[in-house]
Write an enzyme that holds these catalytic residues in place. Structure first.
Site, mmCIF file in Angstrom:
data_model
loop_
_atom_site.group_PDB
_atom_site.id
_atom_site.type_symbol
_atom_site.label_atom_id
_atom_site.label_comp_id
_atom_site.label_asym_id
_atom_site.label_seq_id
_atom_site.Cartn_x
_atom_site.Cartn_y
_atom_site.Cartn_z
ATOM 1 N N HIS A 10 0.820 -1.219 0.000
ATOM 2 C CA HIS A 10 0.000 0.000 0.000
ATOM 3 C C HIS A 10 0.852 1.268 0.000
ATOM 4 O O HIS A 10 0.700 2.141 -0.860
ATOM 5 C CB HIS A 10 -0.947 -0.016 1.197
ATOM 6 C CG HIS A 10 -1.796 -1.233 1.258
ATOM 7 N ND1 HIS A 10 -2.497 -1.695 0.166
ATOM 8 C CD2 HIS A 10 -2.041 -2.117 2.258
ATOM 9 C CE1 HIS A 10 -3.151 -2.801 0.497
ATOM 10 N NE2 HIS A 10 -2.882 -3.069 1.750
ATOM 11 N N CYS A 42 -7.298 -6.983 3.963
ATOM 12 C CA CYS A 42 -8.523 -6.802 4.741
ATOM 13 C C CYS A 42 -9.731 -7.440 4.045
ATOM 14 O O CYS A 42 -10.792 -7.592 4.657
ATOM 15 C CB CYS A 42 -8.794 -5.327 4.992
ATOM 16 S SG CYS A 42 -8.854 -4.339 3.479
#
Length: 443
Positions: A10, A42
């Site tokens: 990320h 996630c």
């Protein structure tokens, strides 16, 4: 200007995209150990529960996309060493085993984190898996259909979400944690009680306040989890104990916290000139406690990566810190929190901590339907500043915690929050916002 980026999930992806946008003339080289980038871990639980059918949808970028921007993207390449004095790195091509050197003008460390794996007896047995990256997701999805008894170890957000996903797939599911409550870092007891009831009502076995001692197996595969108080059958175990910064590469070479998290300034600069860092390998400024802490969150990572793109040449845009705002949905319950819980505030800070909790229907009772919401404010009785908050309801009211995150970041008091202007429309709320109501109660 040559920029080398080590690691590309990320923070790395955000850094690369923003460096190229802000410095289109720059030469950017990415070195990544895996064969993929930008995987949203996630979403693994959503994939397990079949809410999301296709694992590929959990990627939001790709090596090909970065290459289309003019970025040299070297996948399956591991950086073995960094010579900060001479601005050189040693790299190994994991496909050919070739080792070579490269140089940089600016270095970006987005090394990420890795799951904490205690040295359990029996920990090498088959069907004991981690939950972090794309390979882990594929392993879980491959093994779970054959599993009858699933044990999840660790009751943070990832463990809790996986527990729900396995139960939804009809597994005999056990959730183990050494804490007395699930999600204890994020929520106070009155909120975790509701969440725990959701699980027990679905038949999930909550094993709290117990420490895993060892694993036992048959024919090389796990069959039992043994804690300090009991034994639990398991043909699949998922470890979700927590994360640690993946910073062995810079150990002893950069300023870090004792756990290895790289210390950075407000412009993402490390203790070495022209070396920047972002994401799960770094510290963050935790505003509610006015402290530096390790809080690995994807939201922090993309913000910090973006800031590297802004600050690579000149200090331009400051990092504003974090409130650790997060949300989760457990069955019908929509839950969110920001800042400090009451218990964490009392145990880890010197604030004169107080709190108020309000329960009210989220919109007027003359509407055809309405649901009750519970909202809690945590504040300092001396300074009157808001320190944290939590909300739970069967209606999605989680955005209240995003609003409260801004309140905490701007160091607002309960008096100010009580009189803050929020809109009213019967479809959505009451004349007094739930945040107003809680702050008024605090007065």
């Amino acid at each position: 200007m040559k920029v080398v980026v080590i690691g590309c999930t990320h923070a790395g992806t955000a850094a690369v995209v923003n460096i190229k946008e802000n410095h289109p003339e720059s030469e950017i080289v990415v070195y990544e150990k895996n064969d993929n980038i930008s995987f949203l871990s996630c979403g693994i639980a959503l994939n397990v529960s079949k809410v999301i059918e296709d694992t590929q949808k959990l990627f939001y970028s790709s090596p090909e996309h970065l290459q289309s921007l003019g970025v040299k993207t070297s996948m399956k390449h591991e950086v073995l060493d960094i010579d900060f004095a001479n601005k050189n790195i040693t790299v190994k091509n994991l496909l050919t085993n070739e080792t070579f050197e490269d140089s940089y003008d600016k270095l970006v460390l987005t090394l990420g984190s890795w799951p904490i794996v205690p040295n359990f007896d029996g920990g090498k047995l088959d069907n004991i898996v981690l939950c972090k990256n794309y390979d882990h997701a594929k392993t879980i999805l491959n093994k779970s259909p054959k599993a009858k008894n699933v044990v999840v170890i660790g009751a943070g957000y990832i463990g809790v979400e996986l527990t729900e996903a396995f139960e939804m797939q009809g597994k005999n599911t056990t959730l183990i944690d050494a804490e007395e409550r699930i999600m204890a870092k994020y929520l106070d007891k009155e909120f975790t009680d509701i969440a725990e009831a959701e699980f027990t009502n679905k038949g999930v076995n909550l094993v709290l306040g117990q420490k895993v001692q060892r694993f036992e197996g048959t024919d090389g595969k796990v069959s039992k989890v043994v804690t300090d108080k009991g034994e639990f059958e398991a043909d699949l175990v998922v470890l979700c104990i927590g994360f640690a910064p993946n910073t062995n590469l810079v150990k002893g070479k950069l300023d870090t916290l004792p756990n290895g998290a790289i210390i950075i300034d407000e412009y993402m600069q490390t203790s070495k000139q022209d070396v920047f860092a972002a994401g799960d390998c770094c510290v963050v400024n935790f505003n509610p406690a006015n402290e530096t802490r390790y809080i690995p969150l994807a939201t922090n990572a993309v913000r910090m990566g973006t800031l590297i793109g802004k600050n690579l040449v000149n200090p331009t845009l400051k990092y504003m810190g974090t409130q650790g705002t997060s949300g989760i949905k457990i069955y019908d319950q929509c839950i969110a929190s920001t800042g400090l819980t009451e218990k964490v505030a009392k145990n880890t800070t010197k604030f004169n901590v107080d709190s108020v909790t309000v329960k009210d229907n989220y919109r007027p009772e003359f509407m055809p339907t309405y649901e009750e919401a519970t909202l809690k404010l945590v504040f300092d009785k001396d300074t009157r500043k808001i320190l944290g908050g939590q909300i739970i309801s069967k209606i999605d009211l989680t955005q209240y915690m995003n609003t409260l995150s801004v309140v905490i970041q701007n160091e607002m008091t309960v008096e100010e929050l009580a009189m803050t202007d929020f809109f009213f429309q019967p479809h959505f709320n009451k004349p007094w916002s739930l945040l107003n109501i809680a702050a008024l109660k605090a007065l």
